[in-house]
Design a protein around this motif. Structure first.
Motif, PDB file in Angstrom:
ATOM      1  N   ALA A 133      12.362 -31.515 -35.257  1.00  6.42           N
ATOM      2  CA  ALA A 133      11.322 -30.660 -35.844  1.00  6.42           C
ATOM      3  C   ALA A 133      10.492 -30.007 -34.737  1.00  6.42           C
ATOM      4  O   ALA A 133      10.104 -28.838 -34.850  1.00  6.42           O
ATOM      5  CB  ALA A 133      10.424 -31.470 -36.767  1.00  6.42           C
ATOM      6  N   TYR A 134      10.227 -30.752 -33.664  1.00  6.79           N
ATOM      7  CA  TYR A 134       9.485 -30.171 -32.552  1.00  6.79           C
ATOM      8  C   TYR A 134      10.320 -29.087 -31.875  1.00  6.79           C
ATOM      9  O   TYR A 134       9.800 -28.037 -31.508  1.00  6.79           O
ATOM     10  CB  TYR A 134       9.071 -31.230 -31.524  1.00  6.79           C
ATOM     11  CG  TYR A 134       8.335 -30.619 -30.366  1.00  6.79           C
ATOM     12  CD1 TYR A 134       7.053 -30.112 -30.530  1.00  6.79           C
ATOM     13  CD2 TYR A 134       8.937 -30.503 -29.125  1.00  6.79           C
ATOM     14  CE1 TYR A 134       6.386 -29.502 -29.480  1.00  6.79           C
ATOM     15  CE2 TYR A 134       8.282 -29.893 -28.067  1.00  6.79           C
ATOM     16  CZ  TYR A 134       7.000 -29.403 -28.248  1.00  6.79           C
ATOM     17  OH  TYR A 134       6.356 -28.792 -27.215  1.00  6.79           O
ATOM     18  N   PHE A 135      11.619 -29.321 -31.724  1.00  8.32           N
ATOM     19  CA  PHE A 135      12.503 -28.297 -31.151  1.00  8.32           C
ATOM     20  C   PHE A 135      12.449 -27.032 -32.004  1.00  8.32           C
ATOM     21  O   PHE A 135      12.362 -25.921 -31.485  1.00  8.32           O
ATOM     22  CB  PHE A 135      13.945 -28.805 -31.057  1.00  8.32           C
ATOM     23  CG  PHE A 135      14.932 -27.716 -30.756  1.00  8.32           C
ATOM     24  CD1 PHE A 135      14.965 -27.114 -29.506  1.00  8.32           C
ATOM     25  CD2 PHE A 135      15.822 -27.277 -31.723  1.00  8.32           C
ATOM     26  CE1 PHE A 135      15.870 -26.092 -29.225  1.00  8.32           C
ATOM     27  CE2 PHE A 135      16.730 -26.260 -31.450  1.00  8.32           C
ATOM     28  CZ  PHE A 135      16.753 -25.669 -30.193  1.00  8.32           C
ATOM     29  N   TRP A 136      12.503 -27.201 -33.313  1.00 10.16           N
ATOM     30  CA  TRP A 136      12.447 -26.080 -34.250  1.00 10.16           C
ATOM     31  C   TRP A 136      11.176 -25.257 -34.021  1.00 10.16           C
ATOM     32  O   TRP A 136      11.219 -24.032 -33.907  1.00 10.16           O
ATOM     33  CB  TRP A 136      12.491 -26.627 -35.673  1.00 10.16           C
ATOM     34  CG  TRP A 136      12.697 -25.617 -36.754  1.00 10.16           C
ATOM     35  CD1 TRP A 136      11.766 -24.781 -37.268  1.00 10.16           C
ATOM     36  CD2 TRP A 136      13.905 -25.334 -37.454  1.00 10.16           C
ATOM     37  NE1 TRP A 136      12.314 -24.008 -38.258  1.00 10.16           N
ATOM     38  CE2 TRP A 136      13.622 -24.328 -38.392  1.00 10.16           C
ATOM     39  CE3 TRP A 136      15.192 -25.859 -37.383  1.00 10.16           C
ATOM     40  CZ2 TRP A 136      14.593 -23.823 -39.248  1.00 10.16           C
ATOM     41  CZ3 TRP A 136      16.139 -25.356 -38.248  1.00 10.16           C
ATOM     42  CH2 TRP A 136      15.841 -24.347 -39.160  1.00 10.16           C
ATOM     43  N   LYS A 137      10.022 -25.945 -33.939  1.00 15.26           N
ATOM     44  CA  LYS A 137       8.740 -25.265 -33.716  1.00 15.26           C
ATOM     45  C   LYS A 137       8.701 -24.592 -32.348  1.00 15.26           C
ATOM     46  O   LYS A 137       8.218 -23.462 -32.209  1.00 15.26           O
ATOM     47  CB  LYS A 137       7.590 -26.258 -33.815  1.00 15.26           C
ATOM     48  CG  LYS A 137       7.328 -26.752 -35.209  1.00 15.26           C
ATOM     49  CD  LYS A 137       6.215 -27.784 -35.204  1.00 15.26           C
ATOM     50  CE  LYS A 137       6.064 -28.422 -36.560  1.00 15.26           C
ATOM     51  NZ  LYS A 137       5.043 -29.469 -36.553  1.00 15.26           N
TER      52      LYS A 137
END
Length: 76
Positions: free
Chosen positions: A55-59
């Motif tokens: 999810a952090y990679f996505w953001k």
């Protein structure tokens, strides 16, 4: 054996960008390469790029590329 400040100053003087900016640009470049040329899932790509949380990679990706990794992959 150099300090982060010295590294940052040296890089900024030679190319006009901070070390952090260069690192982020390289991560984005690798992410784009994985998204275009591999069949790895977005979670697997995040893991390959040393993100503990997909999810952090996505953001992170969306912040710097202005589209989600999924949409980027679909367009390319």
């Amino acid at each position: 054996h150099i300090s982060p400040t010295y590294l940052n100053d040296t890089i900024r003087k030679s190319i006009g960008k901070t070390a952090g900016t260069l690192i982020r640009e390289r991560i984005i470049l690798e992410a784009k390469r994985f998204l275009i040329f591999s069949t790895l899932s977005i979670s697997e790509i995040a893991f390959e790029l040393n993100f503990e949380d997909s999810a952090y990679f996505w953001k992170f990706f969306k912040k710097y590329v202005s589209v989600s990794p999924k949409l980027f992959r679909e367009k390319h």
